[in-house]
Design a protein around this motif. Structure first.
Motif, PDB file in Angstrom:
ATOM      1  N   PHE A   9       0.818  -1.210   0.000  1.00  0.00           N
ATOM      2  CA  PHE A   9       0.000   0.000   0.000  1.00  0.00           C
ATOM      3  C   PHE A   9       0.853   1.262   0.000  1.00  0.00           C
ATOM      4  N   THR A  10       1.829   1.326   0.898  1.00  0.00           N
ATOM      5  CA  THR A  10       2.623   2.551   1.013  1.00  0.00           C
ATOM      6  C   THR A  10       3.458   2.807  -0.229  1.00  0.00           C
ATOM      7  N   VAL A  11       4.228   1.813  -0.659  1.00  0.00           N
ATOM      8  CA  VAL A  11       5.113   2.014  -1.801  1.00  0.00           C
ATOM      9  C   VAL A  11       4.336   1.968  -3.115  1.00  0.00           C
ATOM     10  N   GLY A  12       3.207   1.256  -3.137  1.00  0.00           N
ATOM     11  CA  GLY A  12       2.356   1.282  -4.327  1.00  0.00           C
ATOM     12  C   GLY A  12       1.858   2.684  -4.617  1.00  0.00           C
ATOM     13  N   TYR A  13       1.382   3.379  -3.582  1.00  0.00           N
ATOM     14  CA  TYR A  13       0.985   4.782  -3.744  1.00  0.00           C
ATOM     15  C   TYR A  13       2.168   5.623  -4.212  1.00  0.00           C
ATOM     16  N   THR A  14       3.341   5.320  -3.673  1.00  0.00           N
ATOM     17  CA  THR A  14       4.535   6.095  -4.009  1.00  0.00           C
ATOM     18  C   THR A  14       4.895   5.962  -5.482  1.00  0.00           C
ATOM     19  N   ILE A  15       4.885   4.732  -5.987  1.00  0.00           N
ATOM     20  CA  ILE A  15       5.234   4.497  -7.387  1.00  0.00           C
ATOM     21  C   ILE A  15       4.239   5.185  -8.320  1.00  0.00           C
ATOM     22  N   VAL A  16       2.955   5.053  -8.012  1.00  0.00           N
ATOM     23  CA  VAL A  16       1.932   5.691  -8.850  1.00  0.00           C
ATOM     24  C   VAL A  16       2.079   7.204  -8.805  1.00  0.00           C
ATOM     25  N   GLY A  17       2.328   7.752  -7.600  1.00  0.00           N
ATOM     26  CA  GLY A  17       2.501   9.198  -7.478  1.00  0.00           C
ATOM     27  C   GLY A  17       3.690   9.714  -8.257  1.00  0.00           C
ATOM     28  N   ALA A  18       4.769   8.922  -8.310  1.00  0.00           N
ATOM     29  CA  ALA A  18       5.958   9.334  -9.044  1.00  0.00           C
ATOM     30  C   ALA A  18       5.741   9.289 -10.553  1.00  0.00           C
ATOM     31  N   GLU A  19       4.940   8.352 -11.021  1.00  0.00           N
ATOM     32  CA  GLU A  19       4.712   8.197 -12.455  1.00  0.00           C
ATOM     33  C   GLU A  19       3.691   9.187 -12.996  1.00  0.00           C
ATOM     34  N   PHE A  20       2.702   9.567 -12.166  1.00  0.00           N
ATOM     35  CA  PHE A  20       1.617  10.436 -12.621  1.00  0.00           C
ATOM     36  C   PHE A  20       1.753  11.795 -11.951  1.00  0.00           C
ATOM     37  N   ASP A  21       2.478  12.702 -12.591  1.00  0.00           N
ATOM     38  CA  ASP A  21       2.611  14.031 -12.018  1.00  0.00           C
ATOM     39  C   ASP A  21       1.522  14.981 -12.510  1.00  0.00           C
ATOM     40  N   LYS A  22       0.808  14.619 -13.574  1.00  0.00           N
ATOM     41  CA  LYS A  22      -0.233  15.491 -14.122  1.00  0.00           C
ATOM     42  C   LYS A  22      -1.603  15.160 -13.529  1.00  0.00           C
ATOM     43  N   ARG A  23      -2.037  13.916 -13.671  1.00  0.00           N
ATOM     44  CA  ARG A  23      -3.351  13.491 -13.149  1.00  0.00           C
ATOM     45  C   ARG A  23      -3.139  12.550 -11.965  1.00  0.00           C
ATOM     46  N   ARG A  24      -2.410  13.048 -11.005  1.00  0.00           N
ATOM     47  CA  ARG A  24      -2.001  12.234  -9.869  1.00  0.00           C
ATOM     48  C   ARG A  24      -3.192  11.807  -9.012  1.00  0.00           C
ATOM     49  N   ALA A  25      -4.117  12.710  -8.728  1.00  0.00           N
ATOM     50  CA  ALA A  25      -5.256  12.387  -7.860  1.00  0.00           C
ATOM     51  C   ALA A  25      -6.133  11.306  -8.478  1.00  0.00           C
ATOM     52  N   THR A  26      -6.337  11.358  -9.789  1.00  0.00           N
ATOM     53  CA  THR A  26      -7.125  10.331 -10.469  1.00  0.00           C
ATOM     54  C   THR A  26      -6.432   8.977 -10.384  1.00  0.00           C
ATOM     55  N   ALA A  27      -5.101   8.988 -10.517  1.00  0.00           N
ATOM     56  CA  ALA A  27      -4.351   7.736 -10.386  1.00  0.00           C
ATOM     57  C   ALA A  27      -4.456   7.173  -8.980  1.00  0.00           C
ATOM     58  N   PHE A  28      -4.354   8.058  -7.964  1.00  0.00           N
ATOM     59  CA  PHE A  28      -4.532   7.613  -6.587  1.00  0.00           C
ATOM     60  C   PHE A  28      -5.942   7.054  -6.378  1.00  0.00           C
ATOM     61  N   ALA A  29      -6.912   7.728  -6.995  1.00  0.00           N
ATOM     62  CA  ALA A  29      -8.306   7.296  -6.852  1.00  0.00           C
ATOM     63  C   ALA A  29      -8.514   5.890  -7.401  1.00  0.00           C
ATOM     64  N   SER A  30      -7.791   5.551  -8.463  1.00  0.00           N
ATOM     65  CA  SER A  30      -7.929   4.210  -9.031  1.00  0.00           C
ATOM     66  C   SER A  30      -7.460   3.134  -8.046  1.00  0.00           C
ATOM     67  N   ILE A  31      -6.453   3.479  -7.227  1.00  0.00           N
ATOM     68  CA  ILE A  31      -6.003   2.527  -6.204  1.00  0.00           C
ATOM     69  C   ILE A  31      -7.093   2.337  -5.162  1.00  0.00           C
ATOM     70  N   GLU A  32      -7.707   3.447  -4.723  1.00  0.00           N
ATOM     71  CA  GLU A  32      -8.805   3.338  -3.759  1.00  0.00           C
ATOM     72  C   GLU A  32      -9.980   2.568  -4.352  1.00  0.00           C
TER      73      GLU A  32
END
Length: 407
Positions: free
Chosen positions: A103-126
């Motif tokens: 969970f922790t590092v998964g969010y980290t990897i997604v956040g690092a890859e998606f600098d433009k639509r980061r919140a939407t990418a985080f939302a997909s994890i949720e």
């Protein structure tokens, strides 16, 4: 006779017996320890990514979780009693380490890859988490009926072991470099604005936990079938899953705004008014009101978690921390730590309130808590707006005018 009456009187006014105290203490310590197995790892994962790659941590975490699931499937072969409890405790604790890594590092990897639509990418994890939580019991029950106790754990463990191989082969390595200020956990969290965001995230899980622990006893009066009760619970989960992507899109459009959190508090207020309903609403408990209340609950929870996390990350970066993997990992670690805390205290508070003050009054206690957080959030946001406005106005004052005024 006098001694007997004194003993009876003490027993009458004693809040709990020695047996009850022992039972409550041991169970609460066990639950707290299990929750902390996940939560205490948050401060250390950001530093860990400085020494090993995020990919290695996620692959290792998935492998650990898969092994523990497989071993859980063999617990029915364990001797009963203390050995069974000890093995279950150890496996659950080790699995928590794997879950924390994912969970922790998964969010980290997604956040690092998606600098433009980061919140939407985080939302997909949720969304994925909510979907898994929703279908897990149904799939597990089906597998149990097909093959007994061992089958659900072996199937899940096999899937996780297969995912370990897939992640190892296809998950890209991070290309980011780390800066000196990266991953300083305590410097990140010791900020009032960050604390406000975490408070909102906390209530997101707290309300879900409260609802999960107390809704079934509350609607028992309607004498519903178990399948119908399950469908009522699915409503909030389904709305949550759908709401995550919506709030992710909103947060991407207005990443520096806490306005969606204000709306989430209003949605929670609506939930509290309808669930009981509130004691000052002159009507009996209605099933349709309970069902309708699950919609704002799911939508508000999605807003709290998705917007709260994205805003806390944006706020941290605006304070001067680098937008890199350790910083994202630090925020993700705090986020998951608060999630664990909310998942722990939500059902606990729910059980106590249900027993001591009743369901309707219990929802009013939660409403009061949410309104207090709403006031803090609005107050802090208003202060920040006033501070920025004043700074802009001072920037517009001509230099000569400022010199003349100071002289």
């Amino acid at each position: 006779m006098e001694l007997e009456n004194s003993t009876t009187l003490r027993s009458k006014y004693r809040w709990m017996t020695r047996r009850q105290m022992l039972t409550l203490t041991t169970i609460n310590f066990s639950v707290a320890f299990l929750a902390s197995c996940f939560a205490l790892l948050a401060p250390f994962f950001p530093e860990l990514v400085l020494y090993v790659t995020p990919k290695f941590i996620v692959v290792s975490g998935t492998f650990i979780a898969g092994c523990c699931s497989l071993l859980f499937g063999t617990l029915n072969r364990s001797p009963p009693g203390t050995p069974f409890i000890a093995l279950a405790f150890i496996l659950r604790s080790v699995k928590a380490v794997g879950a924390a890594a994912i969970f922790t590092v998964g969010y980290t990897i997604v956040g690092a890859e998606f600098d433009k639509r980061r919140a939407t990418a985080f939302a997909s994890i949720e969304l994925s988490y909510g979907f898994g939580t929703a279908i897990g019991p149904a799939v597990g029950g089906l597998l149990y009926e097909i093959g007994g106790y061992m089958v659900p754990f072996f199937v899940l463990g096999g899937i996780l072991m297969t995912l370990t191989l897939i992640l190892f082969l296809y998950l890209p390595e991070s290309e980011q470099t780390f800066e000196e200020e990266s991953g300083n956990f305590f410097r990140v969290i010791l900020d009032f604005g960050f604390f406000v965001d975490m408070l909102n995230i906390l209530t997101g899980l707290l309300f879900i936990g409260f609802n999960g622990a107390t809704l079934e006893p509350h609607i028992r009066q309607f004498d519903l079938k178990h399948s119908t009760i399950g469908l009522i619970f699915i409503i909030s989960g389904g709305v949550y899953v759908c709401g995550t992507l919506f709030w992710g899109h909103v947060s991407d459009k207005m990443p520096n705004s806490r306005a969606p959190l204000f709306l989430a508090s209003a949605l929670y207020g609506t939930t509290c008014l309808l669930l009981g309903p509130a004691p000052f609403i002159s009507t009996e408990t209605c099933l349709w009101m309970v069902i309708v209340s699950q919609v704002p609950l799911g939508l508000g929870s999605a807003a709290k978690l998705v917007v709260g996390f994205n805003h806390s990350l944006k706020h941290t970066i605006s304070r001067g921390f680098p937008d890199d993997i350790p910083t994202i990992a630090t925020v993700a670690g705090a986020f998951n730590c608060v999630n664990s805390l909310g998942e722990f205290i939500g059902p606990s508070i729910g059980g106590v309130l249900l027993e001591k003050v009743g369901y309707k009054t219990g929802t009013m206690v939660l409403l009061g808590f949410e309104m207090a957080i709403f006031v803090v959030t609005v107050g802090y946001s208003s202060w920040l707006t006033w501070k920025r406005t004043r700074f802009i106005e001072e920037e517009k004052i001509p230099v000569l005018s400022t010199v003349y005024h100071n002289s």
